[in-house]
Design a protein around this motif. Structure first.
Motif, short mmCIF file in Angstrom:
data_model
loop_
_atom_site.label_atom_id
_atom_site.label_comp_id
_atom_site.label_asym_id
_atom_site.label_seq_id
_atom_site.Cartn_x
_atom_site.Cartn_y
_atom_site.Cartn_z
N GLU A 24 0.81 -1.22 0.00
CA GLU A 24 0.00 0.00 0.00
C GLU A 24 0.84 1.28 0.00
OE1 GLU A 24 -3.21 0.14 -0.23
OE2 GLU A 24 -3.58 -2.00 -0.14
N SER A 25 2.13 1.17 -0.09
CA SER A 25 2.98 2.34 0.05
C SER A 25 2.93 3.21 -1.21
CB SER A 25 4.43 1.92 0.30
OG SER A 25 4.97 1.34 -0.86
N GLU A 26 3.46 4.42 -1.09
CA GLU A 26 3.55 5.32 -2.25
C GLU A 26 4.37 4.67 -3.36
OE1 GLU A 26 5.13 9.81 -3.46
OE2 GLU A 26 5.36 9.06 -1.41
N ASP A 27 5.43 3.97 -2.98
CA ASP A 27 6.26 3.32 -3.99
C ASP A 27 5.49 2.28 -4.78
OD1 ASP A 27 8.53 4.78 -3.55
OD2 ASP A 27 9.49 3.33 -2.23
N PHE A 28 4.50 1.65 -4.15
CA PHE A 28 3.67 0.69 -4.88
C PHE A 28 2.99 1.37 -6.05
CE2 PHE A 28 -0.59 -0.76 -5.83
CZ PHE A 28 -0.41 -2.10 -6.10
N TYR A 29 2.37 2.52 -5.80
CA TYR A 29 1.62 3.20 -6.85
C TYR A 29 2.55 3.76 -7.93
CZ TYR A 29 -2.45 2.52 -3.95
OH TYR A 29 -3.46 1.94 -3.22
N ASP A 34 -4.91 23.06 -20.91
CA ASP A 34 -6.00 22.07 -20.93
C ASP A 34 -5.54 20.69 -20.48
OD1 ASP A 34 -7.63 24.05 -21.93
OD2 ASP A 34 -7.38 23.45 -24.03
N GLY A 35 -4.29 20.60 -20.04
CA GLY A 35 -3.76 19.33 -19.59
C GLY A 35 -3.23 19.43 -18.17
N ILE A 36 -2.01 19.93 -18.03
CA ILE A 36 -1.38 20.03 -16.72
C ILE A 36 -2.27 20.77 -15.72
CG2 ILE A 36 0.55 21.08 -15.46
CD1 ILE A 36 2.30 20.48 -17.92
N MET A 37 -2.86 21.89 -16.15
CA MET A 37 -3.64 22.70 -15.23
C MET A 37 -4.89 22.00 -14.71
SD MET A 37 -2.01 25.38 -14.53
CE MET A 37 -3.36 25.96 -13.51
N ARG A 38 -5.43 21.06 -15.47
CA ARG A 38 -6.62 20.35 -15.00
C ARG A 38 -6.30 19.46 -13.80
NH1 ARG A 38 -9.84 18.75 -20.63
NH2 ARG A 38 -10.09 20.90 -21.35
N PHE A 39 -5.07 19.02 -13.70
CA PHE A 39 -4.65 18.27 -12.52
C PHE A 39 -4.33 19.23 -11.37
CE2 PHE A 39 -3.51 15.52 -16.12
CZ PHE A 39 -4.21 14.37 -15.76
N VAL A 40 -3.66 20.34 -11.69
CA VAL A 40 -3.26 21.28 -10.65
C VAL A 40 -4.46 21.93 -9.98
CG1 VAL A 40 -2.02 23.44 -10.20
CG2 VAL A 40 -1.03 21.74 -11.75
N ASN A 41 -5.47 22.32 -10.79
CA ASN A 41 -6.63 23.02 -10.20
C ASN A 41 -7.70 22.09 -9.65
OD1 ASN A 41 -8.18 22.15 -12.43
ND2 ASN A 41 -7.87 24.06 -13.55
N GLY A 42 -7.45 20.79 -9.70
CA GLY A 42 -8.36 19.84 -9.08
C GLY A 42 -9.53 19.40 -9.94
N ARG A 43 -9.56 19.82 -11.20
CA ARG A 43 -10.65 19.37 -12.06
C ARG A 43 -10.58 17.86 -12.29
NH1 ARG A 43 -12.12 21.57 -18.19
NH2 ARG A 43 -13.72 20.00 -18.62
N TYR A 44 -9.36 17.33 -12.36
CA TYR A 44 -9.15 15.88 -12.49
C TYR A 44 -8.43 15.40 -11.23
CZ TYR A 44 -10.12 16.34 -17.53
OH TYR A 44 -10.70 16.60 -18.75
N PRO A 45 -9.18 15.12 -10.18
CA PRO A 45 -8.54 14.73 -8.91
C PRO A 45 -8.32 13.22 -8.81
CG PRO A 45 -10.89 14.96 -8.57
CD PRO A 45 -10.65 15.24 -10.05
N THR A 46 -7.25 12.82 -8.16
CA THR A 46 -7.06 11.43 -7.76
C THR A 46 -6.46 11.42 -6.36
OG1 THR A 46 -4.84 11.30 -8.72
CG2 THR A 46 -6.66 10.63 -10.13
N ASN A 47 -6.78 10.40 -5.61
CA ASN A 47 -6.33 10.42 -4.22
C ASN A 47 -4.85 10.10 -4.06
OD1 ASN A 47 -6.33 7.65 -4.70
ND2 ASN A 47 -7.34 7.11 -2.78
N LYS A 48 -4.23 9.60 -5.12
CA LYS A 48 -2.79 9.33 -5.06
C LYS A 48 -1.97 10.48 -5.64
CE LYS A 48 -3.98 5.49 -3.30
NZ LYS A 48 -4.00 5.42 -1.82
N TYR A 49 -2.63 11.45 -6.24
CA TYR A 49 -1.94 12.62 -6.83
C TYR A 49 -0.84 12.18 -7.80
CZ TYR A 49 -4.46 14.94 -3.09
OH TYR A 49 -5.45 15.39 -2.25
N LEU A 50 -1.12 11.11 -8.52
CA LEU A 50 -0.16 10.54 -9.46
C LEU A 50 -0.90 10.24 -10.75
CD1 LEU A 50 2.64 9.21 -10.05
CD2 LEU A 50 1.71 7.10 -9.06
#
Length: 224
Positions: A12-17, A131-147
């Motif tokens: 379950e570690s960060e390295d796993f993901y 339309d790419g990087i910023m969608r992750f930065v501003n939270g439009r495309y969120p994931t709980n692993k931030y990866l």
């Protein structure tokens, strides 16, 4: 970040993901190389290139068995924030841990890249960021692993390494709100593939957002 990892060693570690995501991206590059070797032609349209990659390779049982691609991948699914649809992503990939953690998934956004206005505030390099990087930065495309990841579909002949430098220029000059801590920087976890990169950003909740970038050269395969 520069070495391949075995996901099974980290549970379950960060390295796993990280290791799992790198394994997935390696398989995507395998599919890209098959497209090139098979001489597949592609329209000069982002969605069409993505659909061919997905339908003929990433979602084909024979191909998946051949290269050991055993991830559950959805094409253009909706993403929800607090029950509200925040948009439709290009590829959503479920982690091997998603059975126990429904929020364990990765998002990959695809964008075309050409030779026009390479250092400008408009043009496809700027769209790659806005339309790419910023969608992750501003939270439009969120994931709980931030990866997560991005794929650049190169549709015109160019020096890709130089163009990554151009994207970094655009990122630093026009998109300070991307909160970039590490610009696109070369990686080497995929064997015999040069155009793999990593960037690091700070999101709206001050979480570190890790983005992998693959540049896939279709310039010789675009339909005339």
């Amino acid at each position: 970040m520069l070495r391949p990892l075995d996901p099974s060693a980290f549970l379950e570690s960060e390295d796993f993901y990280i290791a799992e995501f790198e394994s997935l991206l390696t398989k995507i590059v395998c599919c890209y190389k098959m497209m090139i070797d098979n001489g597949d032609t592609v329209p000069n349209k982002e969605e069409k290139i993505r659909d061919i990659l997905y339908n003929k390779y990433l979602n084909d049982n024979k191909v998946c068995n051949q290269i050991g691609l055993d991830f559950d991948i959805a094409c253009e699914p909706a993403v929800y924030i607090n029950g509200e649809c925040s948009g439709y992503v290009d590829l959503k990939i479920y982690s091997k841990n998603s059975l126990s953690d429904k929020s364990a998934y990765y998002i990959i956004e695809c964008k075309r890249l050409d030779n026009q206005n390479l250092k400008g505030k408009t043009g496809l390099n700027a769209k790659y960021v806005d339309d790419g990087i910023m969608r992750f930065v501003n939270g439009r495309y969120p994931t709980n692993k931030y990866l997560n990841g991005m794929i650049g579909f190169v549709v015109e002949r160019m020096d890709i390494s130089t163009n990554v430098t151009n994207i970094n220029y655009v990122l630093n000059k026009y998109f300070l709100n991307a909160n970039t801590e590490t610009v696109l920087t070369s990686l080497d976890f995929i064997k015999d593939f040069q155009y793999q990169y990593y960037s690091l950003h700070k999101g709206t909740d001050n979480k570190k957002i890790q983005l992998y970038h693959l540049m896939l050269d279709f310039s010789k395969n675009v339909e005339n």
